[in-house]
Design an enzyme around this catalytic site. Structure first.
Site, PDB file in Angstrom:
ATOM      1  N   ARG A  52      51.621  37.059 -49.503  1.00  0.00           N
ATOM      2  CA  ARG A  52      50.373  37.037 -50.293  1.00  0.00           C
ATOM      3  C   ARG A  52      50.410  38.159 -51.325  1.00  0.00           C
ATOM      4  O   ARG A  52      49.893  38.023 -52.431  1.00  0.00           O
ATOM      5  CB  ARG A  52      49.129  37.156 -49.391  1.00  0.00           C
ATOM      6  N   ASP A 176      41.056  30.776 -72.448  1.00  0.00           N
ATOM      7  CA  ASP A 176      41.784  29.742 -71.713  1.00  0.00           C
ATOM      8  C   ASP A 176      42.719  29.067 -72.723  1.00  0.00           C
ATOM      9  O   ASP A 176      42.265  28.364 -73.628  1.00  0.00           O
ATOM     10  CB  ASP A 176      40.778  28.747 -71.117  1.00  0.00           C
ATOM     11  N   LYS A 201      49.084  21.921 -66.270  1.00  0.00           N
ATOM     12  CA  LYS A 201      49.156  21.062 -67.454  1.00  0.00           C
ATOM     13  C   LYS A 201      50.500  21.266 -68.157  1.00  0.00           C
ATOM     14  O   LYS A 201      51.520  20.983 -67.574  1.00  0.00           O
ATOM     15  CB  LYS A 201      47.950  21.351 -68.359  1.00  0.00           C
TER      16      LYS A 201
HETATM   17  C1  LIG Z   1      42.846  21.665 -65.892  1.00  0.00           C
HETATM   18  C2  LIG Z   1      42.228  22.806 -66.572  1.00  0.00           C
HETATM   19  C3  LIG Z   1      41.734  23.897 -65.854  1.00  0.00           C
HETATM   20  C4  LIG Z   1      41.725  23.946 -64.336  1.00  0.00           C
HETATM   21  O1  LIG Z   1      43.004  23.994 -63.806  1.00  0.00           O
HETATM   22  P1  LIG Z   1      43.415  23.460 -62.354  1.00  0.00           P
HETATM   23  O2  LIG Z   1      44.863  23.755 -62.295  1.00  0.00           O
HETATM   24  O3  LIG Z   1      43.080  22.008 -62.306  1.00  0.00           O
HETATM   25  O4  LIG Z   1      42.618  24.229 -61.360  1.00  0.00           O
HETATM   26  C5  LIG Z   1      41.208  24.957 -66.571  1.00  0.00           C
HETATM   27  N1  LIG Z   1      41.135  24.937 -67.918  1.00  0.00           N
HETATM   28  C6  LIG Z   1      41.584  23.903 -68.636  1.00  0.00           C
HETATM   29  C7  LIG Z   1      41.483  23.941 -70.123  1.00  0.00           C
HETATM   30  C8  LIG Z   1      42.163  22.806 -67.999  1.00  0.00           C
HETATM   31  O5  LIG Z   1      42.594  21.773 -68.731  1.00  0.00           O
END
Ligand SMILES: *Cc1c(COP(=O)(O)O)cnc(C)c1O
Length: 385
Positions: A52, A176, A201
């Site tokens: 962890r 983000d 993604k």
């Molecule tokens: C998918 C996504 C998330 C969340 O990510 P997870 O891996 O599904 O928890 C956060 N921000 C954006 C822009 C995303 O496309």
């Protein structure tokens, strides 16, 4: 291999953090699928105690991602949402956060239904107008939180302008960067303090692993986040880190093809009478086109469209593509089609969706790296269905 800033992005993706394994010479970073590490004596170990806290596979991924984003440190988490929740642990009860309101649905849920219960206050503003962010800042503002391009309408937020405003107000700019990826946009170079990713993604890129990352450019912020991640436990597992690292090696190649295919798809859709509107930052009439050209090196792989026939036409289209699978998520090598009204943005109230520009006629495409002509033929067939 050293963390060599002189190397180009493509080279760093394949080599940084990924030298031969010191214990065996293994060329490819091994999956250290272990919980614990045998100690030489009490209090004497090789730098690892418990996974962890530290794991060499996870650390290889972190070194690579820090280099790709141009940051000093990265932290890998078990999902994008774990990374976002991790970054938000920089805010304490009584702190205030200004959020650019066109936000990923999971972040919206966290910021409206979870964190306010812990005493963090949020103000929601239109991120395409940085002066609104300035107006919302208060003495207790700790974080300005943005996304660019946004999901699914691909609005552009000026990262450098937001960084300046955040810093003028003694706040951190967090972005983000999932949609753009570090290949197309490096927010730290534009002044951002913290970059978060859903590596689920584009970074991993093959729709086979859930993961997240936070990249920072400050040792003290890293130390705080490292401590809270260990305390709360949302760390990435070694196997997931390995898959993500394997994906990241080809990020540059994939993004080139995603962008090229998205451009072809956007141009194809523009010429179709069934299509009311195409939202793609690469199109000259997109409201964020000039800003995108300035702060990104290309326009990304997501194309959103509104159908002429409203909700019925949009739903029929989304259900009749064959190569574009109907599903949540984006950023994989395979093309996906989504219906934001009830899928990714189903949790938003109708008036909130409409304010964002999402209607029942809106469909989002995550354009994969298949042949562009096959993809356009698939879309043509679905438009005619
Ligand atoms: C998918 C996504 C998330 C969340 O990510 P997870 O891996 O599904 O928890 C956060 N921000 C954006 C822009 C995303 O496309």
């Amino acid at each position: 291999m050293a963390k060599d800033d002189d190397l180009d992005f493509e080279t760093r993706a394949i080599h940084v953090g990924q030298g031969p394994d010191p214990s065996t010479g293994a060329t490819i970073t091994p999956v250290f699928q272990t919980v614990t590490y045998t100690q030489d004596a009490i209090g004497k170990n090789k730098g690892y105690e418990y996974s962890r806290g530290g794991n060499p596979t996870k650390e290889a991924l972190e070194e690579c991602l820090a280099s790709l984003e141009g940051g000093s440190h990265a932290l890998a988490y078990g999902s994008g949402m774990a990374a976002i929740a991790g970054a938000m642990q920089l805010a304490r009860a009584g702190d205030h956060v200004v959020v650019a309101d066109d936000l990923y649905g999971g972040s919206y849920r966290l910021f409206t239904q979870v964190l306010p219960e812990y005493g963090v206050e949020f103000s929601w503003v239109d991120g395409t107008r940085p002066e609104e962010i300035e107006k919302a800042c208060r003495p207790e503002t700790k974080i300005v939180w943005i996304e660019s391009p946004t999901n699914p309408m691909l609005r552009l937020v000026d990262v450098a302008a937001c960084a300046e405003i955040a810093h003028r107000n003694d706040a951190l700019l967090v972005i983000d960067n999932t949609f753009a990826t570090p290949y197309l946009q490096r927010p730290i170079e534009l002044g951002a303090d913290v970059v978060v990713h859903s590596t689920t993604k584009y970074v991993s890129g093959h729709s086979d692993v859930i993961g997240g990352a936070v990249v920072v450019n400050d040792a003290a912020i890293h130390e705080t986040l490292f401590f809270t991640r260990n305390a709360t436990g949302g760390v990435a597992g070694p196997w997931d880190a390995w898959l993500t690292l394997r994906g990241a090696k080809t990020l540059a190649l994939r993004m080139e093809k995603h962008c090229e295919n998205a451009r072809s798809v956007a141009e194809f859709l523009l010429g179709r009478s069934e299509v009311e509107r195409v939202h793609y930052p690469g199109l000259p009439d997109h409201p964020g086109h000039e800003l995108a050209a300035r702060q990104m090196s290309d326009f990304g792989g997501i194309v959103t469209l509104d159908l002429v026939g409203g909700g019925d036409a949009a739903r029929r289209f989304a259900e009749h593509t064959k190569l574009f699978s109907l599903g949540e998520s984006l950023g994989g090598v395979e093309s996906l089609v989504g219906y934001p009204w009830t899928m990714s943005h189903g949790a938003f109230p109708a008036e909130e969706k409409e304010r964002k520009g999402i209607t029942e006629a809106t469909v989002r495409l995550s354009v994969g790296i298949e042949s562009a002509s096959d993809l356009c033929a698939d879309l043509a067939a679905a438009l005619e269905a």
